[in-house]
Design an enzyme around this catalytic site. Structure first.
Site, PDB file in Angstrom:
ATOM      1  N   THR A  98       0.846  -1.202   0.000  1.00 21.62           N
ATOM      2  CA  THR A  98       0.000   0.000   0.000  1.00 21.62           C
ATOM      3  C   THR A  98       0.880   1.251   0.000  1.00 21.62           C
ATOM      4  OG1 THR A  98      -0.101  -0.156   2.403  1.00 21.62           O
ATOM      5  CG2 THR A  98      -2.005  -1.008   1.191  1.00 21.62           C
ATOM      6  N   SER A  99       2.188   1.094  -0.288  1.00 23.69           N
ATOM      7  CA  SER A  99       3.085   2.252  -0.156  1.00 23.69           C
ATOM      8  C   SER A  99       3.312   2.975  -1.481  1.00 23.69           C
ATOM      9  CB  SER A  99       4.410   1.821   0.453  1.00 23.69           C
ATOM     10  OG  SER A  99       4.264   1.805   1.846  1.00 23.69           O
ATOM     11  N   ARG A 100       4.201   2.450  -2.287  1.00 23.37           N
ATOM     12  CA  ARG A 100       4.451   3.019  -3.616  1.00 23.37           C
ATOM     13  C   ARG A 100       4.803   1.882  -4.551  1.00 23.37           C
ATOM     14  NH1 ARG A 100       2.100   6.661  -2.053  1.00 23.37           N
ATOM     15  NH2 ARG A 100       2.668   8.859  -1.858  1.00 23.37           N
TER      16      ARG A 100
ATOM     17  N   ASP B  78      -2.144  -1.689  -3.861  1.00 28.27           N
ATOM     18  CA  ASP B  78      -2.973  -0.486  -4.028  1.00 28.27           C
ATOM     19  C   ASP B  78      -2.214   0.532  -4.870  1.00 28.27           C
ATOM     20  OD1 ASP B  78      -5.243   1.202  -3.378  1.00 28.27           O
ATOM     21  OD2 ASP B  78      -3.880   2.332  -2.065  1.00 28.27           O
TER      22      ASP B  78
ATOM     23  N   GLU C 142       1.487   3.739 -12.431  1.00 27.24           N
ATOM     24  CA  GLU C 142       0.090   4.123 -12.181  1.00 27.24           C
ATOM     25  C   GLU C 142      -0.276   5.500 -12.725  1.00 27.24           C
ATOM     26  OE1 GLU C 142       0.141   3.861  -7.785  1.00 27.24           O
ATOM     27  OE2 GLU C 142      -0.348   5.992  -7.767  1.00 27.24           O
TER      28      GLU C 142
ATOM     29  N   HIS D 207      -5.006   2.997  -5.716  1.00 30.26           N
ATOM     30  CA  HIS D 207      -4.464   3.984  -4.781  1.00 30.26           C
ATOM     31  C   HIS D 207      -5.572   4.626  -3.936  1.00 30.26           C
ATOM     32  CE1 HIS D 207      -0.556   6.431  -4.259  1.00 30.26           C
ATOM     33  NE2 HIS D 207      -1.272   6.519  -3.165  1.00 30.26           N
TER      34      HIS D 207
END
Ligand code: NAD
Length: 329
Positions: free
Chosen positions: A232-234, A258, A263, A295
């Protein structure tokens, strides 16, 4: 202060307008992302407000500096999209939202983990189609399993606390040890032990040159066979093509993300009627044991409310020459 707000979605406008009643900035919204072609829209705006997929790289910052921008305020914790060196050289300050709701992201990471492990995404689709078969939906108890938290900062610690509550053994990896993490019940270990023991790995590191592709083919080959990976970070923390290979071999038992390295071209927009040219993401979503979200981990009422208020407060501090508590250098 006149503020050019880029990547402004309907919810950004509503929340920023509501928060702005206390600050009275002159907010001008642009749907477009900040990038070399759109940077000129900010001409004459002393402050520019951006989000995670805006480009505040050297070329854009140079244009902004030439046309009078002195502050870039990002509505996020992560600031890897701002070139801080270039900003400093051009006399542009940068602020972020250091602390909004670590719970929003940590709870979402737990949600992804539960869905991935217990195949809730597949069950949801099956039952809508009248298929109540359990075959293929077998998961495992999280209780008693080893969960590795890579990055034991604000979000990582909240995630760790929830995992301790589930009865997991929580292993930590961080450049700087946190006493709070150990008090929660986490234990710092060397990366090798994480590879050997972790049934689940959750990434809570910032994206920096040092952490770029921290999960690569080599690291993945040391994972316990069948381990689940949550990010869920980068996106740039994972070498996605290496993860695809590890999924194909069964080395990686599942992947829930995420965030995605490429992206910028896709996320936060509706591409449901388009042919998506990115073959990597298309391959990823073809796996039954991959969950991809766009995201949204931060996206709770509490978090976005705080993001809006903190961003506008930082802009006011800048306007009035007060110390910038949320400055990034
Ligand atoms: P934080 O700064 O509190 O924690 C990050 C931790 O990573 C720190 O403990 C730091 O010491 C550690 N770290 C940094 N570089 C390291 C390295 N090279 N090796 C080992 N450890 C290292 O940040 P946070 O608030 O917990 O946020 C973590 C990340 O989550 C952010 O950087 C951001 O990218 C991401 N995030 C994602 C969303 C989303 O919606 N998906 C929302 C907010 C934040």
């Amino acid at each position: 202060m006149k503020v050019a707000v880029f990547s402004a979605k309907k919810y950004d406008r509503e929340l920023l307008d509501a928060a702005n009643e206390r600050f009275d900035h002159d907010l001008v919204y642009f749907d477009s992302r900040l990038e070399p072609d759109t940077a000129k829209l900010a001409a004459g705006f002393p402050a520019v407000c951006v989000f995670v997929n805006d480009d505040a790289g050297p070329m854009v910052l140079e244009t902004l500096a030439k046309t009078g921008t002195k502050l870039v305020a990002t509505r996020s914790t992560g600031f890897n999209h701002i070139d801080l060196k270039a900003a400093a050289a051009l006399g542009i300050k940068a602020v972020r939202v250091v602390d909004y709701s670590p719970h929003s992201v940590a709870e979402f990471a737990v949600g992804l983990l539960l869905a991935l492990n217990r195949k809730i995404h597949r069950a949801y689709n099956r039952t809508r189609d009248g298929n109540f078969e359990l075959d293929g939906l077998l998961g495992f108890d999280l209780h008693g399993k080893c969960v590795a938290v890579l990055g034991t900062g604000k979000i990582g610690r909240v995630f760790a606390k929830i995992m301790v509550g589930f009865g997991c053994h929580v292993l930590g990896y961080d450049k700087y040890r946190s006493e709070e993490f150990e008090k929660i019940g986490g234990r710092y270990v060397e990366p090798e032990e994480i590879g050997e023991r972790a049934d689940v790995l959750s990434l809570h590191l910032p994206l920096t040159p040092e952490t770029h592709h921290i999960i690569d083919a080599d690291r993945l080959s040391y994972f316990k066979r069948g381990a689940l990976l949550v990010n869920t970070s980068r996106g740039g923390l994972i070498d996605t093509e290496a993860a695809i290979e590890a999924l194909k071999r069964g080395q990686l038992g599942g992947l829930a993300i995420d965030v995605y390295e490429q992206e910028e071209e896709l996320f936060f927009e509706d591409h449901s009627s388009d042919i998506i040219p990115d073959d990597v993401i298309q391959r990823l979503v073809s796996f039954p044991n991959v969950i991809l979200t766009g995201h949204q981990a931060f996206f709770t009422r509490e978090a976005v409310g705080t993001i809006s208020a903190t961003t506008l407060a930082s802009i006011s501090d800048f306007e009035h020459g007060r110390p910038l508590g949320n400055e990034v250098r």
